[in-house]
Write a protein that holds these residues in place. Structure first.
Motif, PDB file in Angstrom:
ATOM      1  N   UNK A   1       0.812  -1.213   0.000  1.00  0.00           N
ATOM      2  CA  UNK A   1       0.000   0.000   0.000  1.00  0.00           C
ATOM      3  C   UNK A   1       0.846   1.264   0.000  1.00  0.00           C
ATOM      4  N   UNK A   2       1.948   1.246   0.758  1.00  0.00           N
ATOM      5  CA  UNK A   2       2.746   2.465   0.905  1.00  0.00           C
ATOM      6  C   UNK A   2       4.095   2.127   1.507  1.00  0.00           C
ATOM      7  N   UNK A   3       5.084   2.991   1.213  1.00  0.00           N
ATOM      8  CA  UNK A   3       6.393   2.832   1.851  1.00  0.00           C
ATOM      9  C   UNK A   3       6.417   3.426   3.250  1.00  0.00           C
TER      10      UNK A   3
ATOM     11  N   UNK B   1      -6.543   6.626  -0.521  1.00  0.00           N
ATOM     12  CA  UNK B   1      -6.409   7.355  -1.786  1.00  0.00           C
ATOM     13  C   UNK B   1      -5.650   6.601  -2.880  1.00  0.00           C
ATOM     14  N   UNK B   2      -5.273   5.349  -2.627  1.00  0.00           N
ATOM     15  CA  UNK B   2      -4.561   4.618  -3.675  1.00  0.00           C
ATOM     16  C   UNK B   2      -5.468   4.298  -4.862  1.00  0.00           C
ATOM     17  N   UNK B   3      -4.844   4.143  -6.030  1.00  0.00           N
ATOM     18  CA  UNK B   3      -5.574   3.811  -7.244  1.00  0.00           C
ATOM     19  C   UNK B   3      -5.227   2.373  -7.627  1.00  0.00           C
ATOM     20  N   UNK B   4      -6.224   1.524  -7.706  1.00  0.00           N
ATOM     21  CA  UNK B   4      -6.079   0.116  -8.086  1.00  0.00           C
ATOM     22  C   UNK B   4      -5.323  -0.731  -7.070  1.00  0.00           C
ATOM     23  N   UNK B   5      -4.692  -0.134  -6.077  1.00  0.00           N
ATOM     24  CA  UNK B   5      -4.169  -0.927  -4.962  1.00  0.00           C
ATOM     25  C   UNK B   5      -4.625  -0.329  -3.636  1.00  0.00           C
TER      26      UNK B   5
ATOM     27  N   UNK C   1      -2.699   1.372 -13.650  1.00  0.00           N
ATOM     28  CA  UNK C   1      -1.913   2.154 -12.696  1.00  0.00           C
ATOM     29  C   UNK C   1      -2.055   1.668 -11.253  1.00  0.00           C
ATOM     30  N   UNK C   2      -0.968   1.758 -10.515  1.00  0.00           N
ATOM     31  CA  UNK C   2      -0.981   1.577  -9.063  1.00  0.00           C
ATOM     32  C   UNK C   2      -0.429   2.854  -8.429  1.00  0.00           C
ATOM     33  N   UNK C   3      -0.459   2.954  -7.123  1.00  0.00           N
ATOM     34  CA  UNK C   3      -0.017   4.168  -6.423  1.00  0.00           C
ATOM     35  C   UNK C   3       1.002   3.848  -5.344  1.00  0.00           C
ATOM     36  N   UNK C   4       1.833   4.819  -5.085  1.00  0.00           N
ATOM     37  CA  UNK C   4       2.724   4.782  -3.917  1.00  0.00           C
ATOM     38  C   UNK C   4       2.842   6.209  -3.403  1.00  0.00           C
TER      39      UNK C   4
ATOM     40  N   UNK D   1       1.502  11.742  -3.496  1.00  0.00           N
ATOM     41  CA  UNK D   1       1.241  10.423  -4.065  1.00  0.00           C
ATOM     42  C   UNK D   1       1.657  10.388  -5.530  1.00  0.00           C
TER      43      UNK D   1
ATOM     44  N   UNK E   1       1.076   8.162  -8.985  1.00  0.00           N
ATOM     45  CA  UNK E   1       0.353   7.102  -9.686  1.00  0.00           C
ATOM     46  C   UNK E   1       1.160   6.762 -10.938  1.00  0.00           C
TER      47      UNK E   1
END
Lengths: 265, 339
Positions: A43-45, A132-136, B279-282, B289, B291
């Protein structure tokens, strides 16, 4: 009549606890509140921190009515976390739980001290959503672990009540877990079922899965009920497919234990 | 015994603490954030090789400018300029004060859309059903459905009433599905809508994902199957024309890829915009953020769809044209299919 029954019950209870006793069967219910921090690189670092709320339920008894050496425990522990990233720009909501079955060998090396050692089969599952992630936006955890389990109980007996100090900790030894490949979406895993399970299931042992989950409580053993306060600490780490996961939790708890049976020490 | 317990506990705590270095803490330092952005894309972006981009050189070109950054706006602009090298509409940087985007993928292409001509051609005002706007054209001979965003959902009831309008109140010979200017949305809706036009399970594409940090480390392709079992209505025996233009992007691109395999469908219009990478996000240490395209998708011939999909019949609307030549070609394809 009711009054007589109540008096008899109280007398019997007081007599039971006037001797040195240990709880034979316990059903413990506790609520927890504390702080949780998680890292989920899918999801995030970033490390997300925040409030955690929990419910712990434990049922303990001995296998054999005449033998207080080997006991079993069934537990389910549930947590909800509302966690914020360090820059306060996104949130992860966490809901997870452990369900397990443990067996312990008990021995009494000195008066009033009981030690426990054994193992547990533990199933852990959790769902995390990132706002707020997109697709994950989701990440799921599923694990089955064989845990080492160690515990100790020290008891101080008074005239009409007792005070016990309990500590029980578990740590994963071997098992299996679900971790997606680093760039894999859940959509693709779903599309490719059941073939995709090969890449997302992993054998676990000390090389990729470590942790300790413990609970310390002070129990006030009253004639008909046990009340307790305590704290739990949970520190878990695992990694696979170049993706790291981490859970750290420290919480206070209050609870009640219903003693359905009591034996003399 | 006490010593043993203490040693065990300390060992467990040390075991956990040793993993703290995997965690990134909040950091607003421009260099740290610039490097974090570069690293995230370096490890996870899926089109470096396909687009022949030397990402190390990009770092060398842009990183010296970090020292001149004086505020977050300049940092954002520098990062946006760097990721614009990727020429990818799925790569966006989100900060609390701005969102970067790449628009070159459609700016230099014809619009291929004439809203005025369209509205004059309708038999009646457009009706709305879920995410669809629909009516008939050519005196009830052709059903027209405009789907402007794959983010807008629809239900079986929506499609059932549209079907009743087309085939009971009118007697349409075919249906035009206009997805021009549809910038995408949910792949789920793309899958569900396209399933309505298939008679049997069909492999309509493939997808792969990164399995490691290197630029060319990808999994084996996974089949993308369009399955009529997912359909909310059966239009597999209807004559269908799908209208496309360069603004068809992402999930719309996926819809066009699927519809090119549908037995009774024809895609007419301009080449689509692409956006073939899911697309994925970090996020960066300062909370911004990013994308990015992470999962490359392919058509049924295992060709990349990142740069767009060519329609079955390519038609463009000339600049300053009065007519919507794409719509006219679609009408002709339904009413006079042999022309």
């Amino acid at each position: 009549m009711k009054l007589k029954l109540l008096i008899i019950t109280l007398i019997v209870s007081v007599n039971l606890f006037s001797a040195e006793t240990i709880c034979r069967s316990k059903n413990r219910f506790a609520i927890n509140i504390g702080e949780m921090a998680i890292t989920d690189h899918y999801l995030s670092n970033q490390e997300y921190k925040g409030l955690s709320l929990g419910l712990d339920i434990n049922h303990t008894n001995y296998y054999n009515n005449t033998n207080n050496r080997i006991s079993w425990q069934v537990y389910d522990h549930w947590r909800y976390g509302r966690l914020i990233n360090p820059s306060y720009t996104a949130m992860i909501q966490y809901i997870g739980g452990n369900i397990g079955f443990a067996s312990h060998y008990n021995w009494l090396p000195i008066k009033n001290l009981r030690l426990m050692a054994g193992s547990a089969i533990d199933i852990y599952g959790a769902l995390k959503t990132q706002s707020r992630n997109v697709n994950n936006p989701y990440s799921g955890d599923i694990q089955l672990n064989l845990m080492a389990s160690l515990g100790a109980q020290y008891q101080l007996s008074f005239n009409k009540w007792a005070l016990t100090f309990d500590y029980l900790a578990t740590s994963p030894i071997i098992g299996g877990m679900f971790v997606p490949e680093m760039g894999e979406s859940y959509y693709e895993i779903y599309l490719n079922l059941p073939a995709s399970l090969n890449n997302v299931t992993h054998f676990t042992s000390f090389h990729n899965r470590q942790g300790v989950n413990g609970s310390l409580s002070v129990n006030f053993v009253l004639p008909t009920v046990t009340l307790f306060v305590g704290m739990t600490h949970n520190h878990q780490w695992w990694q696979a497919n170049q993706t790291n996961f981490y859970i750290k939790e420290l919480s206070g708890q209050v609870g009640i234990a219903l003693n359905l049976g009591i034996i003399k020490n | 015994m006490k010593k043993l317990l203490i040693i065990i506990n300390i060992a467990f705590l040390l075991l956990g603490c040793s993993k703290e270095d995997t965690i990134t803490q909040y950091n607003s330092d421009p260099k740290e954030n610039f490097d974090a952005l570069w690293n995230i894309l370096d490890e996870r972006y899926c089109y470096f090789s396909y687009k022949n981009i030397d990402w190390d050189k990009v770092y060398d070109d842009f990183s010296p400018r970090i020292d001149k950054v004086k505020d977050v706006f300049q940092l954002f602009d520098l990062m946006a300029e760097m990721i614009d090298v990727l020429q990818d509409g799925h790569v966006n940087l989100y900060a609390p004060f701005d969102i970067s985007s790449c628009t070159n993928w459609f700016d230099s292409y014809p619009a291929d859309y004439n809203a005025y001509f369209l509205s004059k051609h309708f038999d009646s005002e457009l009706r709305s059903a879920g995410g669809f706007a629909y009516t008939t054209i050519e005196n009830g001979k052709i059903g027209y459905i405009c789907y402007s965003s794959f983010s807008n959902g629809f239900s079986a009831a929506n499609l059932t009433y549209i079907d009743a309008f087309f085939h009971q109140l009118n007697n349409v010979e075919g249906i035009i599905i206009d997805v021009r200017n549809n910038g995408g949305g949910s792949l789920g809706y793309s899958e569900q809508l396209s399933a309505c036009f298939f008679k049997e399970k069909t492999v309509t594409g493939y997808m792969r994902h990164k399995t490691d940090k290197c630029h060319d480390c990808f999994s084996e392709p996974t089949e993308i199957i369009t399955d009529p079992a997912d359909a909310l209505i059966d239009w597999s025996d209807k004559k269908i024309v799908v209208l496309s233009n360069r603004r068809c992007y992402s999930a719309t691109n996926d819809f066009i890829v699927r519809m090119k395999q549908a037995p009774n469908a024809t895609v007419i219009g301009g080449i689509t915009g692409g956006g073939g990478g899911m697309p994925l996000s970090q996020e960066l240490p300062n909370g911004w953020m990013i994308r990015f395209s992470a999962v490359p998708m392919f058509d049924a011939e295992m060709q990349h769809t990142e740069f767009g999909v060519t329609p079955d019949i390519e038609v463009h609307i000339a600049p300053n044209a009065v007519d919507d030549t794409i719509l006219l070609r679609a009408i002709n394809a339904i009413i006079h299919p042999t022309n």
